[in-house]
Design a protein around this motif. Structure first.
Motif, short mmCIF file in Angstrom:
data_model
loop_
_atom_site.label_atom_id
_atom_site.label_comp_id
_atom_site.label_asym_id
_atom_site.label_seq_id
_atom_site.Cartn_x
_atom_site.Cartn_y
_atom_site.Cartn_z
N MET A 103 0.85 -1.19 0.00
CA MET A 103 0.00 0.00 0.00
C MET A 103 0.89 1.25 0.00
O MET A 103 2.01 1.23 0.51
CB MET A 103 -0.91 0.01 1.23
N LEU A 104 0.37 2.33 -0.57
CA LEU A 104 1.06 3.61 -0.55
C LEU A 104 0.62 4.39 0.68
O LEU A 104 -0.56 4.38 1.05
CB LEU A 104 0.70 4.44 -1.79
N ASP A 105 1.55 5.09 1.30
CA ASP A 105 1.19 5.99 2.39
C ASP A 105 0.80 7.33 1.79
O ASP A 105 1.57 7.93 1.03
CB ASP A 105 2.37 6.19 3.34
N THR A 106 -0.42 7.79 2.09
CA THR A 106 -0.89 9.09 1.61
C THR A 106 -1.35 9.89 2.83
O THR A 106 -1.49 9.35 3.93
CB THR A 106 -2.07 8.95 0.62
N VAL A 107 -1.61 11.16 2.62
CA VAL A 107 -2.12 12.02 3.69
C VAL A 107 -3.41 11.44 4.26
O VAL A 107 -3.66 11.52 5.46
CB VAL A 107 -2.35 13.46 3.16
N GLY A 108 -4.23 10.83 3.42
CA GLY A 108 -5.50 10.26 3.85
C GLY A 108 -5.40 8.86 4.42
O GLY A 108 -6.39 8.28 4.83
N GLY A 109 -4.19 8.29 4.41
CA GLY A 109 -4.00 6.93 4.91
C GLY A 109 -3.47 6.03 3.81
O GLY A 109 -3.18 6.48 2.70
N PRO A 110 -3.35 4.73 4.09
CA PRO A 110 -2.82 3.81 3.09
C PRO A 110 -3.80 3.63 1.92
O PRO A 110 -5.01 3.54 2.13
CB PRO A 110 -2.62 2.50 3.86
N ARG A 111 -3.24 3.60 0.70
CA ARG A 111 -4.05 3.42 -0.51
C ARG A 111 -3.36 2.40 -1.41
O ARG A 111 -2.14 2.28 -1.42
CB ARG A 111 -4.20 4.74 -1.29
N TYR A 112 -4.19 1.72 -2.22
CA TYR A 112 -3.62 0.86 -3.26
C TYR A 112 -2.82 1.71 -4.23
O TYR A 112 -3.11 2.89 -4.43
CB TYR A 112 -4.73 0.14 -4.03
N LEU A 113 -1.83 1.10 -4.87
CA LEU A 113 -1.04 1.80 -5.88
C LEU A 113 -1.96 2.29 -7.01
O LEU A 113 -1.84 3.42 -7.48
CB LEU A 113 0.04 0.88 -6.45
N MET A 114 -2.91 1.43 -7.40
CA MET A 114 -3.84 1.78 -8.47
C MET A 114 -5.12 0.99 -8.32
O MET A 114 -5.11 -0.14 -7.85
CB MET A 114 -3.23 1.48 -9.85
N THR A 115 -6.22 1.61 -8.72
CA THR A 115 -7.50 0.92 -8.85
C THR A 115 -8.09 1.29 -10.20
O THR A 115 -7.67 2.27 -10.83
CB THR A 115 -8.51 1.33 -7.74
N SER A 116 -9.07 0.51 -10.65
CA SER A 116 -9.77 0.88 -11.88
C SER A 116 -11.24 0.49 -11.76
O SER A 116 -11.61 -0.39 -10.97
CB SER A 116 -9.14 0.22 -13.11
N ILE A 117 -12.06 1.21 -12.53
CA ILE A 117 -13.50 0.96 -12.55
C ILE A 117 -14.03 1.04 -13.98
O ILE A 117 -13.40 1.64 -14.85
CB ILE A 117 -14.30 1.97 -11.69
N TYR A 118 -15.18 0.42 -14.19
CA TYR A 118 -16.05 0.77 -15.31
C TYR A 118 -16.94 1.90 -14.82
O TYR A 118 -17.34 1.92 -13.64
CB TYR A 118 -16.97 -0.40 -15.69
N TYR A 119 -17.29 2.83 -15.71
CA TYR A 119 -18.21 3.91 -15.37
C TYR A 119 -19.13 4.13 -16.55
O TYR A 119 -18.67 4.29 -17.69
CB TYR A 119 -17.44 5.19 -15.01
N LEU A 120 -20.44 4.13 -16.29
CA LEU A 120 -21.45 4.22 -17.33
C LEU A 120 -22.41 5.35 -17.03
O LEU A 120 -22.94 5.45 -15.93
CB LEU A 120 -22.24 2.90 -17.39
N LEU A 121 -22.63 6.21 -18.01
CA LEU A 121 -23.71 7.20 -17.95
C LEU A 121 -24.79 6.75 -18.92
O LEU A 121 -24.50 6.21 -19.99
CB LEU A 121 -23.21 8.59 -18.33
N THR A 122 -26.06 6.96 -18.52
CA THR A 122 -27.20 6.55 -19.34
C THR A 122 -28.18 7.72 -19.46
O THR A 122 -28.05 8.72 -18.75
CB THR A 122 -27.95 5.37 -18.71
N GLU A 123 -29.16 7.58 -20.33
CA GLU A 123 -30.20 8.61 -20.44
C GLU A 123 -30.94 8.79 -19.12
O GLU A 123 -31.38 9.88 -18.79
CB GLU A 123 -31.20 8.26 -21.54
N GLN A 124 -31.07 7.73 -18.34
CA GLN A 124 -31.76 7.80 -17.05
C GLN A 124 -30.86 8.42 -15.97
O GLN A 124 -31.36 8.95 -14.98
CB GLN A 124 -32.23 6.42 -16.59
#
Length: 171
Positions: A37-58
């Motif tokens: 984990m990386l040490d950050t001001v906010g606490g330990p974080r993963y080196l990297m994460t990823s997501i799918y992100y979808l916008l729809t008409e709704q």
């Protein structure tokens, strides 16, 4: 239900997406849990994460929000998505992600941490837009702040109309 809505719903199911607090739908697809984990001001974080992100008409808007981490966005399919980014100095940057690169759309885009960002689905034939995001240091909800309409307008009055359009009213 229209065919466009049915297609968006099919994507939500196929990708196992959930509603996102900023709008749209998402699912974490990766976290670098095989690394320290990386040490950050906010606490330990993963080196990297990823997501799918979808916008729809709704759910066509990803409301203004602030992330501490850098994010690289990758366009996959569907209709173009417009991104509005307000920098600390108050300047506004607008980019469109989509597959029409000859018209100036972007297949990928970097948003540095420390910028207010919002997105909205543009009119098109599909009724949805799908991207991925890679975040480093890895995303944690503790590092994200949703935009408060009144505070953002007070800080960036020159962008009042855009902020009103891309935030929820707190009342």
């Amino acid at each position: 239900m229209s065919q466009r809505t049915a297609n968006a719903q099919a994507l939500i199911q196929a990708l196992d997406l959930q509603s996102h607090v900023e709008g749209g739908y998402f699912r974490r697809t990766y976290q670098a849990d095989h690394r320290e984990m990386l040490d950050t001001v906010g606490g330990p974080r993963y080196l990297m994460t990823s997501i799918y992100y979808l916008l729809t008409e709704q759910s066509p808007v990803g409301q203004f929000h602030f992330n501490h981490s850098d994010i690289v966005h990758f366009f996959h399919l569907g209709d173009p998505i417009e991104y509005s980014m307000i920098h600390a100095d108050g300047s506004l940057e607008t980019l469109v992600m989509g597959n029409d690169i000859l018209a100036g759309q972007h297949l990928q885009m970097h948003v540095p941490g420390g910028i207010w960002k919002a997105s909205r689905l543009l009119e098109g034939e599909h009724g949805f837009g799908l991207i991925s995001e890679a975040v480093s240091p890895g995303f944690d909800f503790a590092d994200m702040e949703m935009g408060d309409r009144r505070k953002l307008i007070a800080q960036f009055p020159q962008h009042r109309m855009l902020i009103e359009k891309l935030t929820r009213d707190a009342d």
